[in-house]
Design a protein around this motif. Structure first.
Motif, PDB file in Angstrom:
ATOM      1  N   VAL A 179       0.716  -1.181  -0.159  1.00  0.00           N
ATOM      2  CA  VAL A 179      -0.147  -0.050  -0.034  1.00  0.00           C
ATOM      3  C   VAL A 179       0.987   1.211   0.040  1.00  0.00           C
ATOM      4  N   ILE A 180       2.199   1.172   0.525  1.00  0.00           N
ATOM      5  CA  ILE A 180       2.903   2.217   0.307  1.00  0.00           C
ATOM      6  C   ILE A 180       3.049   2.837  -1.109  1.00  0.00           C
ATOM      7  N   GLY A 181       2.801   1.847  -1.904  1.00  0.00           N
ATOM      8  CA  GLY A 181       2.962   2.207  -3.546  1.00  0.00           C
ATOM      9  C   GLY A 181       1.988   3.120  -4.063  1.00  0.00           C
ATOM     10  N   GLY A 182       0.948   2.952  -3.219  1.00  0.00           N
ATOM     11  CA  GLY A 182      -0.360   3.639  -3.699  1.00  0.00           C
ATOM     12  C   GLY A 182      -0.201   4.950  -3.260  1.00  0.00           C
ATOM     13  N   ALA A 183       0.763   5.505  -2.424  1.00  0.00           N
ATOM     14  CA  ALA A 183       0.754   6.831  -2.310  1.00  0.00           C
ATOM     15  C   ALA A 183       2.305   7.387  -2.662  1.00  0.00           C
ATOM     16  N   SER A 184       3.260   6.568  -2.661  1.00  0.00           N
ATOM     17  CA  SER A 184       4.432   7.235  -3.174  1.00  0.00           C
ATOM     18  C   SER A 184       5.087   6.246  -3.788  1.00  0.00           C
ATOM     19  N   ALA A 185       5.401   6.411  -5.130  1.00  0.00           N
ATOM     20  CA  ALA A 185       6.290   5.364  -5.754  1.00  0.00           C
ATOM     21  C   ALA A 185       7.989   5.524  -5.296  1.00  0.00           C
ATOM     22  N   GLU A 186       8.393   6.642  -4.949  1.00  0.00           N
ATOM     23  CA  GLU A 186       9.768   6.789  -4.532  1.00  0.00           C
ATOM     24  C   GLU A 186       9.942   6.154  -3.256  1.00  0.00           C
ATOM     25  N   LEU A 187       9.027   6.176  -2.231  1.00  0.00           N
ATOM     26  CA  LEU A 187       8.991   5.637  -0.846  1.00  0.00           C
ATOM     27  C   LEU A 187       8.783   3.980  -1.127  1.00  0.00           C
ATOM     28  N   TRP A 188       8.027   3.359  -2.253  1.00  0.00           N
ATOM     29  CA  TRP A 188       7.812   2.312  -2.332  1.00  0.00           C
ATOM     30  C   TRP A 188       9.037   1.610  -2.861  1.00  0.00           C
ATOM     31  N   ALA A 189       9.726   2.383  -3.844  1.00  0.00           N
ATOM     32  CA  ALA A 189      10.985   1.651  -4.285  1.00  0.00           C
ATOM     33  C   ALA A 189      11.953   1.528  -3.020  1.00  0.00           C
ATOM     34  N   ALA A 190      11.831   2.469  -2.253  1.00  0.00           N
ATOM     35  CA  ALA A 190      12.884   2.355  -1.056  1.00  0.00           C
ATOM     36  C   ALA A 190      12.678   1.364   0.105  1.00  0.00           C
ATOM     37  N   ALA A 191      11.237   1.364   0.058  1.00  0.00           N
ATOM     38  CA  ALA A 191      10.862   0.123   0.977  1.00  0.00           C
ATOM     39  C   ALA A 191      11.265  -0.958   0.430  1.00  0.00           C
ATOM     40  N   GLN A 192      10.975  -1.348  -0.943  1.00  0.00           N
ATOM     41  CA  GLN A 192      11.492  -2.687  -1.480  1.00  0.00           C
ATOM     42  C   GLN A 192      12.956  -2.899  -1.481  1.00  0.00           C
ATOM     43  N   GLU A 193      13.628  -1.934  -1.338  1.00  0.00           N
ATOM     44  CA  GLU A 193      15.304  -2.197  -1.354  1.00  0.00           C
ATOM     45  C   GLU A 193      15.553  -2.640  -0.031  1.00  0.00           C
ATOM     46  N   ILE A 194      14.797  -2.131   1.027  1.00  0.00           N
ATOM     47  CA  ILE A 194      15.125  -2.091   2.608  1.00  0.00           C
ATOM     48  C   ILE A 194      14.525  -3.938   2.654  1.00  0.00           C
ATOM     49  N   ILE A 195      13.509  -4.368   2.132  1.00  0.00           N
ATOM     50  CA  ILE A 195      13.012  -5.603   2.349  1.00  0.00           C
ATOM     51  C   ILE A 195      14.020  -6.735   1.566  1.00  0.00           C
ATOM     52  N   ALA A 196      14.456  -6.302   0.467  1.00  0.00           N
ATOM     53  CA  ALA A 196      15.320  -7.186  -0.509  1.00  0.00           C
ATOM     54  C   ALA A 196      16.679  -7.187   0.243  1.00  0.00           C
ATOM     55  N   GLU A 197      17.388  -6.076   0.954  1.00  0.00           N
ATOM     56  CA  GLU A 197      18.652  -6.254   1.619  1.00  0.00           C
ATOM     57  C   GLU A 197      18.425  -7.122   3.052  1.00  0.00           C
ATOM     58  N   GLY A 198      17.263  -6.895   3.567  1.00  0.00           N
ATOM     59  CA  GLY A 198      16.682  -7.765   4.780  1.00  0.00           C
ATOM     60  C   GLY A 198      17.001  -9.250   4.627  1.00  0.00           C
ATOM     61  N   GLU A 199      16.239  -9.382   3.290  1.00  0.00           N
ATOM     62  CA  GLU A 199      16.095 -10.772   2.647  1.00  0.00           C
ATOM     63  C   GLU A 199      17.857 -11.385   2.503  1.00  0.00           C
TER      64      GLU A 199
END
Length: 208
Positions: A179-199
């Motif tokens: 749902v982050i991506g429903g408000a901000s493409a830039e914040l969602w891109a950053a969030a996805q990178e955080i998740i990927a690095e955590g993985e």
């Protein structure tokens, strides 16, 4: 029994007395524990701390909203949205069983809690809560995005935190945070990178 009923205030007038009573009752929010760990201490955050953090996130990150938003109104949304958990309790993001009854519990809690206010304010606060839940305005979409982004940052600082919940994978985290991506493409891109690095670091079970 509400908190003011335990130790009633001296008479101060009907409207003001109701407002004081509501403000005393929402002190309960400080006792509602969430699953998210604090970044600064070895304990879990409470709902009042969470709401304050969201308000600050709106003030700091509003420029990344894909749509223009009224910052003050959005801060009101994030300040009000978790008040119902005083009576409904916190429902963790990865608690699928609890999520089944969440809407019913929270609607009942909203009617009870906001009903403590004078009628005009009861309607206004309930409208704010309903707006957040519906996510039909730009402000509500950004408010919800902050609600999902904030625990992501805390879980990163805890080297996993609630990502380590049994059965949760990186794909689960992505789905619940999308749902982050429903408000901000830039914040969602950053969030996805955080998740990927955590993985990559093994802080969350790998996705498919």
């Amino acid at each position: 029994m509400t908190l003011p009923e335990r130790n009633p205030l001296p008479p101060v007038g009907g409207r003001l007395g109701a407002q004081f009573g509501f403000l005393i009752e929402i002190d309960r929010l400080k006792t509602v524990l969430r699953q998210s760990p604090l970044a600064a201490a070895e304990r879990r955050e409470n709902d009042a701390e969470h709401s304050w953090h969201l308000a600050m996130m709106v003030a700091v990150l509003a420029e990344y909203s894909d749509e223009p938003i009224d910052v003050g109104h959005t801060i009101q949304l994030v300040s009000v949205h978790d008040l119902v958990e005083i009576y409904a309790g916190d429902t963790p993001l990865y608690d699928d069983e609890g999520r089944e009854s969440q809407e019913e519990r929270e609607k009942a809690a909203a009617a009870k809690l906001f009903g403590l206010l004078p009628d005009d304010q009861a309607r206004r606060f309930r409208a704010l809560w309903d707006e957040f839940e519906a996510r039909e305005t730009a402000e509500a979409r950004f408010a919800k995005a902050m609600d999902r982004l904030q625990p992501l940052l805390l879980n990163w600082m805890a080297e996993g935190g609630t990502w380590r919940t049994p059965g949760v994978t990186a794909d689960t985290v992505r789905a619940r945070k999308s749902v982050i991506g429903g408000a901000s493409a830039e914040l969602w891109a950053a969030a996805q990178e955080i998740i990927a690095e955590g993985e990559r670091r093994g802080w969350v079970a790998p996705g498919t």
